[in-house]
Design an enzyme around this catalytic site. Structure first.
Site, short mmCIF file in Angstrom:
data_model
loop_
_atom_site.label_atom_id
_atom_site.label_comp_id
_atom_site.label_asym_id
_atom_site.label_seq_id
_atom_site.Cartn_x
_atom_site.Cartn_y
_atom_site.Cartn_z
N CYS A 107 42.30 45.27 53.10
CA CYS A 107 43.04 46.37 52.48
C CYS A 107 42.78 47.69 53.16
CB CYS A 107 42.63 46.49 51.02
SG CYS A 107 43.04 45.05 50.05
N CYS B 227 55.11 32.45 65.49
CA CYS B 227 54.40 32.25 64.23
C CYS B 227 54.93 33.23 63.21
CB CYS B 227 52.88 32.36 64.42
SG CYS B 227 52.30 34.02 64.76
#
Ligand code: ZN
Length: 377
Positions: A186, A335
């Site tokens: 975060c 990806c």
């Protein structure tokens, strides 16, 4: 474990539910639950489990409360700044519900201590933001046969899944190695403050269901939540027979600390970088030669949506399947957001594949810039 008069008064609304009742409440009282990480996820999970009457609640975190935590870590308040999170959290939970026992663990989980810590608990909730801890907790739960409810958050998205020994896949089955996108923490990526409130509350819900035996747990299903679209999506996931820890012939049989970080990405000289627009041009039907497309996401991600003609070789299997890669033609590796595919490119280069290319930004960038209808897990 019978309930006292004060407990019966406190848990009236549970006792009124036939599915829980006194028997379920007594199971909650007998339960021993460890919450790993007293952060954004651990805060609501621990608050609700304490309120619900979970008899023994462990709170594990080695950090101190920082002012930037208070935007989402609702277990703490401004007066608690600089205090160890596990200690401040224990006091808050004990004042919320003096009927329960709360244990503070001010430690960092390592291979050396994880067995001893987990041994005292029947069920584990993982809300750690450290990838190494996430795998360590998963592996130890598999080894000790403890159920685990695992959640993670990233920016505006979250995911949650439940593992029950012998009954479904573990976290490592779904993410054999670090999946990009969910790994930045975060501090680097930012996170919507209310987001972990949803995911942590789901973890507590799963815990209460597992303890009381009501409902259907989130087994074999990865639930994702997109706060911006306000959408929950469920992915079927299966146990991998070749899972390193819960598979048929596990290579991880003892908790272990993670290996040193993977080779730095500076060694990617020789990898071509393709923007989504550049790849779109290469895939134009009028183009003379279309490059082979190698999608290195896990199968469940691939099955959600992929480019036509793409071949799926999950990055977790690539070291064993490197022989299947086309040697020429400039294969393009794909990806979710470009990290795993870049590592796949460097692996391909080392294996002698000529001129591999990386789709920069991955399928997320493709969906954003070229094809908004492309679903990306
Ligand atoms: Zn597994």
């Amino acid at each position: 474990m019978t309930l006292s008069a004060s407990e019966r008064a406190r848990y009236q609304r549970h006792l009124a539910l036939p599915e829980i009742g006194a028997a379920g409440q007594e199971k909650l009282k007998a339960a021993r639950v460890l919450v790993v990480g007293a952060g954004g996820l651990g805060s609501p999970a621990a608050l609700y489990l304490a309120a619900a009457g979970c008899g023994t609640l462990g709170l594990l975190d080695c950090d101190r409360v920082e002012v930037s935590n208070l935007q989402r870590q609702v277990l703490f308040d401004t007066a608690g700044l600089e205090r160890p999170k596990a200690e401040a959290g224990r006091e808050r939970l004990a004042s919320l519900n003096p009927e329960i026992r709360v244990v503070a663990h001010v430690v960092e989980l390592k291979a050396a201590n994880v067995r001893a810590v987990l041994a005292d608990y029947d069920l584990v909730l993982d809300g750690s933001d450290r990838l190494a801890t996430r795998y360590l907790v998963n592996d130890t739960c598999v080894i000790l046969k403890r159920p685990l409810v695992s959640a993670a958050i990233y920016r505006f998205e979250g995911q949650v899944m439940t593992y029950v020994p012998e009954r479904g896949p573990c976290y490592r089955c779904v993410f054999p190695q670090a999946a990009d996108g969910m790994v930045a923490n975060c501090a680097e990526a930012g996170v919507l403050g209310v987001l972990p409130g949803v995911l942590g509350t789901l973890q507590a819900t799963e815990a209460i269901k597992l303890i009381t035996g009501v409902g259907t747990p989130l087994l074999g299903r990865l639930l994702t939540y997109d706060a911006l679209e306000l959408r929950f999506t469920e992915f079927r996931v299966q146990r991998r027979r070749d899972c390193a820890v819960c598979g048929d012939a596990p290579s991880i049989t003892e908790p272990r600390d993670p290996p040193p970080p993977q080779r730095a990405l500076e060694s990617d000289a020789g990898v071509r970088r393709l923007t989504p627009r550049a790849l779109e041009a290469l895939l134009d039907p009028a183009a003379s030669m279309r490059p082979p497309l190698i999608d290195v996401r896990e199968r469940w991600e691939f099955d959600t949506g992929h480019l036509p003609g793409a071949v799926n070789i999950p990055s977790s299997e690539l070291p064993q399947r490197v022989g299947e890669l086309p040697r020429s033609g400039g294969p393009v590796f794909i990806c979710r957001s470009g990290g795993r595919s870049l590592r796949a490119c460097t692996l391909a280069l080392e294996a002698g594949v000529a001129s591999p290319a990386n789709l920069e930004g991955g399928m997320l960038a493709w969906a954003a810039q070229i094809d908004p209808t492309m679903p990306v897990a």
